[in-house]
Write a protein that holds these residues in place. Structure first.
Motif, PDB file in Angstrom:
ATOM      1  N   PHE A 129       0.893  -1.168   0.000  1.00 55.07           N
ATOM      2  CA  PHE A 129       0.000   0.000   0.000  1.00 55.07           C
ATOM      3  C   PHE A 129       0.923   1.207   0.000  1.00 55.07           C
ATOM      4  O   PHE A 129       1.768   1.326   0.907  1.00 55.07           O
ATOM      5  N   MET A 130       0.782   2.073  -0.980  1.00 51.89           N
ATOM      6  CA  MET A 130       1.768   3.161  -1.059  1.00 51.89           C
ATOM      7  C   MET A 130       1.201   4.406  -1.729  1.00 51.89           C
ATOM      8  O   MET A 130       0.174   4.360  -2.414  1.00 51.89           O
ATOM      9  N   TRP A 131       1.910   5.494  -1.535  1.00 48.92           N
ATOM     10  CA  TRP A 131       1.706   6.716  -2.310  1.00 48.92           C
ATOM     11  C   TRP A 131       2.225   6.368  -3.706  1.00 48.92           C
ATOM     12  O   TRP A 131       3.422   6.135  -3.881  1.00 48.92           O
ATOM     13  N   GLU A 132       1.304   6.310  -4.677  1.00 46.27           N
ATOM     14  CA  GLU A 132       1.694   5.691  -5.947  1.00 46.27           C
ATOM     15  C   GLU A 132       2.636   6.542  -6.790  1.00 46.27           C
ATOM     16  O   GLU A 132       3.172   6.074  -7.802  1.00 46.27           O
ATOM     17  N   ALA A 133       2.894   7.774  -6.370  1.00 53.37           N
ATOM     18  CA  ALA A 133       3.933   8.574  -7.042  1.00 53.37           C
ATOM     19  C   ALA A 133       5.302   7.890  -6.936  1.00 53.37           C
ATOM     20  O   ALA A 133       6.174   8.126  -7.776  1.00 53.37           O
ATOM     21  N   ILE A 135      15.318   0.840   0.050  1.00 56.37           N
ATOM     22  CA  ILE A 135      14.045   0.449   0.675  1.00 56.37           C
ATOM     23  C   ILE A 135      13.298   1.729   1.014  1.00 56.37           C
ATOM     24  O   ILE A 135      13.887   2.653   1.596  1.00 56.37           O
ATOM     25  N   VAL A 136      12.004   1.762   0.705  1.00 57.82           N
ATOM     26  CA  VAL A 136      11.203   2.926   1.111  1.00 57.82           C
ATOM     27  C   VAL A 136      10.259   2.524   2.242  1.00 57.82           C
ATOM     28  O   VAL A 136       9.485   1.572   2.097  1.00 57.82           O
ATOM     29  N   ILE A 137      10.366   3.244   3.347  1.00 63.81           N
ATOM     30  CA  ILE A 137       9.394   3.081   4.440  1.00 63.81           C
ATOM     31  C   ILE A 137       8.790   4.458   4.710  1.00 63.81           C
ATOM     32  O   ILE A 137       9.500   5.397   5.082  1.00 63.81           O
ATOM     33  N   ASN A 138       7.504   4.567   4.462  1.00 66.55           N
ATOM     34  CA  ASN A 138       6.802   5.834   4.679  1.00 66.55           C
ATOM     35  C   ASN A 138       6.179   5.757   6.080  1.00 66.55           C
ATOM     36  O   ASN A 138       5.169   5.104   6.271  1.00 66.55           O
ATOM     37  N   ASP A 139       6.812   6.431   7.025  1.00 66.14           N
ATOM     38  CA  ASP A 139       6.406   6.270   8.427  1.00 66.14           C
ATOM     39  C   ASP A 139       6.913   7.475   9.215  1.00 66.14           C
ATOM     40  O   ASP A 139       8.028   7.938   8.950  1.00 66.14           O
ATOM     41  N   PRO A 140       6.199   8.000  10.163  1.00 66.56           N
ATOM     42  CA  PRO A 140       4.875   7.596  10.643  1.00 66.56           C
ATOM     43  C   PRO A 140       3.739   8.107   9.741  1.00 66.56           C
ATOM     44  O   PRO A 140       3.993   8.867   8.819  1.00 66.56           O
ATOM     45  N   CYS A 141       2.510   7.662  10.091  1.00 71.60           N
ATOM     46  CA  CYS A 141       1.281   8.113   9.409  1.00 71.60           C
ATOM     47  C   CYS A 141       1.349   7.841   7.922  1.00 71.60           C
ATOM     48  O   CYS A 141       1.235   8.748   7.089  1.00 71.60           O
ATOM     49  N   GLN A 142       1.538   6.596   7.588  1.00 64.69           N
ATOM     50  CA  GLN A 142       1.745   6.209   6.196  1.00 64.69           C
ATOM     51  C   GLN A 142       0.618   6.690   5.276  1.00 64.69           C
ATOM     52  O   GLN A 142      -0.567   6.639   5.646  1.00 64.69           O
ATOM     53  N   ASN A 143       0.994   7.151   4.130  1.00 62.78           N
ATOM     54  CA  ASN A 143       0.041   7.428   3.063  1.00 62.78           C
ATOM     55  C   ASN A 143       0.013   6.179   2.178  1.00 62.78           C
ATOM     56  O   ASN A 143       1.054   5.811   1.640  1.00 62.78           O
TER      57      ASN A 143
END
Ligand SMILES: Cc1ncc(COP(=O)(O)O)c(C=O)c1O
Length: 416
Positions: free
Chosen positions: A134-138, A182-190
């Motif tokens: 699940f990711m920010w598709e950009a 590696i991409v980790i979108n954190d905290p409050c992941q979009n």
């Protein structure tokens, strides 16, 4: 005519395209009858963009030369770099010093610029980047822009971060590729609103260290939503302590953004914050990221950087913003509770949520038809590869109350 490397590279029907549709609709229908959950910026309950009063005032009172002049230095002004460090790492500076860990900052055109620079600077042509499912598709467009590929790790197992899948995907990839971003979108992941616990971050770092025995790792922690963490400022930054004293072949890059944190979306002000125990790697970072800035957008907004300098040189401004932000976080909490309560009543599944701007409904089967069905009901939600995103940040409670029922109805219509 188009260069071969650009053929077929198009943006999908993302949030911006959906917003244009809503604008058209608003010409014929009253806004009270439309639910527009596609926007990723913070709106008040009257659906107007929220801007911090302090920021608005600070910007307007800047000397003209600070707005219109070129910024000093392609990689950002020294004052801006200091302000970024204070904002993000002030709790951990002593620890970083003790563990001989260097920090360097390069100002970028928003968080997007930080991700762009990191991909461009550290991936080899054709490399696979590891992204969340699940990711920010950009992120996908950003890999494509650079002729890179991607694989995804599963974000969730039950209600937690899927450490097992993360470990499996990372170890497979590092053994093949010898270097992995590696991409980790954190905290409050979009788009899910998930935040890893400190213990989950500890486990992630252990996995990254294990992987580093097979090659080099660039850990890109995208922190675009850090200031809307429901756990508060200190806990949102606690996991950065784990980035001190890492092996030399692990480079951490934080993708910093003033867009959401300081409501400076259009000023395009962000930064790469690089963290490493290797002086050589930091020297490489400094000259290569500066080169990438120069060859992408040159220097960024002087006014945007000046705002951050002002805030971190005068406690009064920071306190005003923090107090104001707490009120806004309370508004987000209220919206989240409203949506979740109603989703539970409707038995509507949603991804684990901890805080922030968004919640996601996992959905694959007939998703596009469901989204189109909702559009006919004047409801606009953002379709993702594997779900639909609900923007708590821009939809008032009154409308969020109705949304789960409408979504459930649409899903059931297509499951008959
Ligand atoms: C997850 C994530 N990262 C980074 C960004 C980049 O934001 P900006 O380039 O405006 O700083 C966004 C913006 O929507 C985002 O959602």
């Amino acid at each position: 005519m188009l260069g071969k490397k650009m053929i077929g590279k198009k943006l999908g029907q993302g949030a911006f395209a959906m917003s244009r549709k809503v604008k058209e609709l608003k010409k014929t229908i009253d806004n009270s009858k439309i639910i527009n959950s596609t926007i990723g910026t913070f709106f008040d309950d009257n659906e107007n963009l929220l801007i911090f009063d302090t920021i608005d005032k600070l910007y307007r009172e800047l000397p003209a030369a600070d707005i219109f002049g070129y910024a000093a230095g392609v990689s950002g002004s020294a004052e801006y770099k200091d302000a970024v460090k204070k904002d993000i790492l002030s709790d951990h500076i002593d620890l970083f010093n003790k563990k001989n860990t260097y920090i360097d900052v390069t100002a970028t055109a928003g968080g997007t610029g930080a991700i762009h620079n990191t991909f461009k600077g550290y991936a080899e042509e054709g490399d696979i980047v590891l992204l969340p499912n699940f990711m920010w598709e950009a992120y996908i467009s950003l890999t494509q822009a650079d002729n890179l590929n991607y694989e995804t790790y599963n974000l969730f197992s039950n209600n937690s971060f899927d450490l097992k899948d993360f470990s499996k995907k990372l170890l497979n990839l590092i053994k093949k590729q010898k270097k992995v971003i590696i991409v980790i979108n954190d905290p409050c992941q979009n788009p899910t609103g998930y935040s890893l616990s400190f213990e989950e971050w500890e486990a992630v770092i252990e996995i990254v260290k294990e992987a580093a025995s097979y090659g080099e790792i660039v850990l890109l922690n995208d922190i675009a939503y850090i200031d809307y963490d429901f756990r508060g400022r200190e806990l949102s930054r606690k996991h950065f302590s784990l980035f001190a004293g890492l092996p030399e072949n692990i480079l951490v890059v934080l993708a910093y953004s003033m867009s959401k944190s300081f409501t400076c979306y259009g000023l395009r002000t962000g930064a790469q914050i690089a963290i490493s125990t290797s002086k050589e790697i930091m020297d490489e970072f400094s000259y290569s990221s500066e080169f990438l800035c120069r060859t992408s957008w040159s220097n960024i907004s002087k006014g945007g950087m000046a705002i951050l300098n002002e805030i971190f040189n005068n406690n009064k401004f920071l306190e005003e913003i923090n107090t104001n932000r707490i009120e806004w976080i309370n508004l987000l909490k209220e919206r989240a509770n409203t949506f979740i309560e109603n989703a539970k009543t409707e038995n509507l599944e949603y991804c684990p949520f901890r805080g922030g701007f968004f919640i996601t409904i996992p959905l694959i089967d007939r998703k596009d038809e469901i989204v189109d069905y909702l559009i006919k009901e004047n409801i606009f939600v953002l379709p993702l590869k594997n779900g639909i995103r609900i923007a708590l940040c821009s939809v008032p409670c009154e409308k969020l109350k109705k949304l789960p029922k409408e979504i459930k109805k649409a899903i059931e219509f297509f499951s008959k």
